[in-house]
Design a protein around this motif. Structure first.
Motif, PDB file in Angstrom:
ATOM      1  N   ASN A 249       0.671  -0.845  -0.066  1.00 15.73           N
ATOM      2  CA  ASN A 249      -0.378   0.036   0.062  1.00 15.73           C
ATOM      3  C   ASN A 249       1.037   1.830   0.123  1.00 15.73           C
ATOM      4  O   ASN A 249       0.983   2.437  -0.266  1.00 15.73           O
ATOM      5  N   LYS A 250       2.138   1.548   0.800  1.00 16.42           N
ATOM      6  CA  LYS A 250       2.544   2.360   0.865  1.00 16.42           C
ATOM      7  C   LYS A 250       3.617   2.485  -0.609  1.00 16.42           C
ATOM      8  O   LYS A 250       3.529   3.978  -1.282  1.00 16.42           O
ATOM      9  N   VAL A 251       4.000   1.726  -1.712  1.00 12.46           N
ATOM     10  CA  VAL A 251       3.901   2.069  -2.587  1.00 12.46           C
ATOM     11  C   VAL A 251       3.117   2.267  -3.979  1.00 12.46           C
ATOM     12  O   VAL A 251       2.991   3.150  -4.196  1.00 12.46           O
ATOM     13  N   LYS A 252       1.908   1.764  -3.894  1.00 14.29           N
ATOM     14  CA  LYS A 252       0.635   2.005  -4.658  1.00 14.29           C
ATOM     15  C   LYS A 252      -0.209   3.465  -4.228  1.00 14.29           C
ATOM     16  O   LYS A 252       0.183   4.285  -5.543  1.00 14.29           O
ATOM     17  N   HIS A 253      -0.150   4.054  -2.920  1.00 16.29           N
ATOM     18  CA  HIS A 253      -0.776   4.651  -2.969  1.00 16.29           C
ATOM     19  C   HIS A 253       0.153   6.248  -2.219  1.00 16.29           C
ATOM     20  O   HIS A 253      -0.318   7.103  -2.397  1.00 16.29           O
ATOM     21  N   GLU A 254       1.450   5.626  -1.920  1.00 17.44           N
ATOM     22  CA  GLU A 254       2.294   6.773  -1.451  1.00 17.44           C
ATOM     23  C   GLU A 254       3.135   7.338  -2.253  1.00 17.44           C
ATOM     24  O   GLU A 254       4.352   7.632  -2.020  1.00 17.44           O
ATOM     25  N   ASP A 255       3.821   5.754  -3.203  1.00 19.22           N
ATOM     26  CA  ASP A 255       5.166   6.051  -4.287  1.00 19.22           C
ATOM     27  C   ASP A 255       6.221   6.727  -3.213  1.00 19.22           C
ATOM     28  O   ASP A 255       7.070   7.136  -3.907  1.00 19.22           O
ATOM     29  N   MET A 256       6.012   5.345  -2.351  1.00 16.72           N
ATOM     30  CA  MET A 256       7.267   5.242  -1.129  1.00 16.72           C
ATOM     31  C   MET A 256       8.167   3.738  -2.229  1.00 16.72           C
ATOM     32  O   MET A 256       7.584   3.003  -2.593  1.00 16.72           O
ATOM     33  N   GLY A 257       9.298   3.929  -1.436  1.00 15.04           N
ATOM     34  CA  GLY A 257      10.371   2.956  -1.897  1.00 15.04           C
ATOM     35  C   GLY A 257      10.133   2.421  -0.926  1.00 15.04           C
ATOM     36  O   GLY A 257      10.499   2.422   0.264  1.00 15.04           O
TER      37      GLY A 257
END
Length: 348
Positions: free
Chosen positions: A172-180
């Motif tokens: 979810n962090k990758v998909k919704h917050e664009d986090m690595g």
């Protein structure tokens, strides 16, 4: 007025519909919100108890109830009933579109791929099982609900749900917050949670203690401090102790420090710049900020080699205030003297 039992039976189990149909109501009266004050449990815990009371979920996840948080338990129920919004489930609901796994970027996203087949997930499982020396040779890989018997046989029923929970958060962090995100950060979160479960008996009241002892390059003890503290788990106490040790050393202008800590996870979090568990984020931020001003070398030692500091931590947990001193009590003196011996000795 009477309920429409046919309508109730289409959305509820027969027993639940029967109980509701016995409730009489008057359509002419306005609805009112009725609040029940509860002091013995959180709202999420109460909701979880009400949702799962009397229902037999797939392979009965009640066996994990004491080891999972309410959010994890609800997520586990959704996993077992194919209710998490992976791309393959969304397509079944008519939401069609391009699909890719947000963790490995190689395949289409599905629950089976996401939890075990994904390269990212495989790295998490490999590192985690290596750290805890867990043998999964007899556990099937793939859909969790098809392999729960295998997890039950090795008495690790809750482990897959803990891992997939942190994998899902990373996704979810990758998909919704664009986090690595990297696998090591997920492993660190899983490891912190598992260590909290392992040491939970020692933290039932969340009252802990911190203890630090300073020595010079010859091993001579210079001073020590101990203090009581409120902490979530042992990792948090180690982080708190390290922060105050560094800060105290800086106050007396000791700018070159070699720190020995009996927490390999804390050492990895500092030296490898991993994402810390939620409960020590603020402490890790403080530690990294303060060590930029000094020269610090940190290494891991086993608890057996850290008896003096552990003794101080135990003393601190039983005291009402902090204490800094250069006068060492007799038990501490014996532990310090034992560190210099080259023969086995008994540490109490």
């Amino acid at each position: 007025m009477e309920w429409s039992e046919d309508a109730l039976n289409t959305i509820l189990k027969e027993s639940s519909a029967g109980n509701i149909s016995k409730i009489h109501f008057d359509r002419s009266k306005k609805d009112h919100i009725h609040l029940i004050k509860r002091t013995s449990s959180s709202l999420s815990k109460d909701i979880q108890n009400r949702i799962f009371r009397g229902y037999n979920c797939q392979w009965n996840i009640f066996t994990c109830q004491k080891l999972l948080t309410p959010s994890m338990l609800l997520f586990s129920w959704r996993v077992l009933n194919d209710l998490i919004p992976t791309d393959d489930i969304l397509k079944l609901k008519g939401l069609k579109g391009p699909s890719r796994c947000h963790l490995c970027n190689n395949d289409q996203e599905s629950s089976d791929h996401f939890f075990f087949s994904c390269r990212f997930a495989r790295d998490v499982w490999k590192n985690l099982t290596s750290k805890f020396n867990i043998n999964l040779i007899n556990v099937g890989k793939g859909n969790i609900k098809d392999n729960l018997k295998d997890w039950q046989k090795i008495n690790l029923m809750s482990l897959p749900f803990i891992v997939v929970w942190f994998l899902w958060n990373a996704r979810n962090k990758v998909k919704h917050e664009d986090m690595g995100i990297n696998p090591d950060s997920v492993v660190a979160n899983c490891q912190a949670y598992l260590q909290k479960l392992i040491s939970w008996k020692n933290f039932t009241n969340k009252k802990a203690g911190i203890g630090v002892i300073f020595r010079d390059h010859t091993g001579k003890a210079l001073l020590y401090f101990k203090a009581p503290y409120i902490a979530v788990d042992s990792l948090e106490t180690k982080a708190i102790a390290l922060y105050w040790a560094i800060k105290f050393a800086m106050e007396i202008q000791w700018n070159w420090i070699i720190a020995e800590v009996d927490s390999s996870l804390l050492v990895d979090l500092i030296s490898k710049n991993l994402s810390p568990p939620w409960n020590i984020i603020q402490w890790m931020h403080k530690i990294k900020k303060i060590i930029s001003e000094i020269k610090l070398q940190i290494s891991f030692v086993y608890g057996e080699a850290n008896k003096a500091a552990n003794f101080l931590a135990l003393e601190g947990s039983n005291s009402n205030h902090g204490e800094v001193s250069t006068s060492h009590p007799l038990p501490l003196q014996l532990l310090l003297q034992g560190d210099k011996l080259h023969i086995p000795y008994l540490r109490l």
